[in-house]
Design an enzyme around this catalytic site. Structure first.
Site: not given
Length: 557
Positions: A50, A52, A75, A77, A165, A197, A366, A370
């Site tokens: 439950g 989110d 940034h 994201h 990142d 990172d 993709h 990084h």
């Protein structure tokens, strides 16, 4: 050894993102000043029923709210900005972010009906800002989103570099390379601490450029016999740009579905970060009149998020879209650790419906954003830090990055592997982890925040593991005797092999206990409920070794 932060020591306090992937947040404290770098979210794990989103615990910041000067965003994201709508009303401090991240945060604030964004400031790389004793400068780095930055933070205890990142991409989609010149200058100035990172610290070599995807995406779209659906992050603007470019070259129209995706694409177009020829991106409603082989759809759901467009399509419960024969579906994202099972379940459901599915395991669809090991070495070589703390990654990533730093000449005693809540203090030639502050998870359910220790979540885990047994008990209100034999109903609970016999024995045990009980003169109903619950819970635990949630419903006759 110094232990008092007010005695000239810099305190480095990660509140998220160390020992995990996501919910990045780092606090730097000196004297009466704190600056916070990033405020991100993490996707819930499978046993967080439950939930989110997961955000950092900011109890330490709230306790020291009078010191907090600003939140600095590297940034746009989600794992660096997603918690802003939840922490900003609590902290009430200014937020400084690169322009694209600023726009994405504005979208979030409007969505959360946080109308006052007067404390949200857009920055340009190269700009400097002063927050008490901190002087902060943003510098450009490459990542999988335009306007990614690192931050140079000048403190009385020395210069701190937070990379954000990053990777070293020489052909980035936005055509803006990493600011190597400024990084080299900062290294020459003398860097006390590097926070770098670590997400791909175990990956050998160099991370490929985003540009390597362009011919692959064009070929996938050109060869697809029907619709092509791409699932990616709503904030991955660079990837959306590449998909739109490939679609335009193949004469296809692009539609975007999913509220966050629609809002972010509109914002990125308005700000000029998404440059698509006129007429390529069309309203989703117009797709119904187009041949499938002339369309491309971009949506959320590459991580198998249960409420995303792709997950609803995979489960065949999306109100507007379902899989058709000839569809090609592309998951253009790397699986976040822990999400692999749910992503593969989504892929299986799409394949069952006849789609062709391309993903990181079977196609180059993709490229991650990084730095790999050789780029991490280059960063260390340019910065030449006195102290080093690996950030952004699970513990094994941090350990791997620490090893790289030692191999590049950083003294082992000056490398600190930290986790959320650890407090590193440093002053001059002294540095040590001296304390720990509250950290960990805060759950987001809808728009509300919950402590993970809340009994609701423990009960959900118990329900998922052992189910629930409901006992209906009728009692004579005058005599306290059973009016009828109790009845039991089980949901998600079944004793192995001998379920009927166990349940029958449980009924007999209830009858025996309730039939010989002396009840109080008042509140008979509550007394029967408590006794029935205790007896039934104990019996089922002893008989089956399991602990279902037991609910006793008592009626007086």
């Amino acid at each position: 050894m110094p232990t008092d932060a007010s005695a000239g020591a810099l305190r480095v306090i990660p509140l998220g993102g160390l020992g995990e992937i996501g919910k990045n947040m780092m606090a730097l404290e000196y004297g009466d000043d704190i600056v916070v770098v990033d405020a991100g979210v993490m996707f819930p794990e499978e046993d967080m029923f439950g939930v989110d989103l997961v955000i950092p615990n900011i109890a330490y910041l709230l306790e020291n709210q009078h010191k907090v000067r600003a939140i600095l965003i590297t940034h746009g994201h989600e794992d660096h900005t997603g918690a802003v709508p939840f922490v900003l009303p609590e902290l009430n401090v200014p937020v400084y972010a690169p322009k694209l991240a600023h726009g994405l945060i504005e979208v979030k604030l409007r969505d959360h009906r946080i109308l006052s964004a007067s404390e949200l400031h857009a920055i340009e790389p190269g700009e400097e800002f002063t927050f008490g004793t901190f002087r902060c400068e943003f510098f450009h780095v490459c990542h999988s989103i335009p306007d990614a930055t690192g931050i140079a933070i000048h403190t009385p205890a020395g210069l701190v570099i937070h990379t954000g990142d990053f990777k070293f991409d020489h052909t980035p989609v936005d055509e803006v390379p990493t600011d190597f010149a400024r990084l080299a200058e900062l290294g020459m100035e003398g860097v006390t601490l590097l926070l770098s990172d670590s997400t791909y610290a175990e990956s050998e070599g160099y991370t490929p450029s985003e540009a390597v995807l362009d011919p692959n995406l064009e070929r996938i779209i050109a060869e697809a016999p029907g619709r092509v659906m791409f699932a990616t992050f709503a904030s991955l603007i660079a990837r959306i740009q590449q998909i739109a470019n490939a679609a335009a070259k193949n004469g296809r129209k692009v539609a975007v579905i999913g509220r966050s995706m629609v809002n972010n694409v509109a914002m990125a177009q308005q700000m000029g970060y998404l440059r698509v020829p006129e007429g390529v991106i069309v309203p989703v409603e117009s797709l119904s009149g187009m041949p499938p082989e002339q369309t491309v759809i971009i949506m959320t759901g590459a991580q198998g998020e249960p409420t995303s467009a792709l997950s609803r399509i995979a489960n065949d419960d999306h109100r507007d879209f379902s899989v058709e024969r000839g569809d090609t579906i592309v998951l253009s994202a790397s699986p976040i650790p822990g999400n692999e099972a749910v992503i593969m379940r989504t892929i299986d459901n799409l394949l069952r419906q006849g789609a062709r599915v391309l993903h990181a395991n079977n196609a180059q669809v993709h490229v991650h954003g990084h730095a790999s090991r050789e780029e991490l070495k280059l960063m260390l070589r340019m910065i030449k830090p006195k102290y080093f703390v690996p950030i952004h990654g699970e513990y094994h990533h941090l350990v791997a990055h620490a090893g790289i730093a030692v191999s590049m000449g950083v003294a082992p005693e000056r490398v600190f592997i930290m986790e959320d809540g650890d407090v590193l203090e440093m002053s001059g030639d002294w540095a040590e982890i001296v304390d720990q502050v509250p950290a960990g998870h805060v759950y987001v359910v809808g728009r509300r925040l919950w402590d993970p220790s809340n009994g609701v979540f423990k009960e959900r885990q118990t329900l998922a593991r052992d189910g629930v047994v409901v006992a209906a008990v009728a009692v004579d209100g005058a005599t306290g005797r059973l009016s009828a034999p109790p009845t039991l109903t089980a949901h998600g609970f079944e004793a192995p092999d001998d379920h009927p016999e166990v349940m029958a024995a449980a009924v007999r045990r209830l009858e025996e206990s309730l039939g010989h009980q002396q009840w109080p003169d008042e509140d008979l109903e509550e007394a029967v409920r408590q006794q029935a619950g205790r007896v039934l819970s104990g019996f089922l635990r002893d008989a089956t070794g399991r602990r279902p949630v037991v609910l006793a419903l008592v009626s007086l006759t």
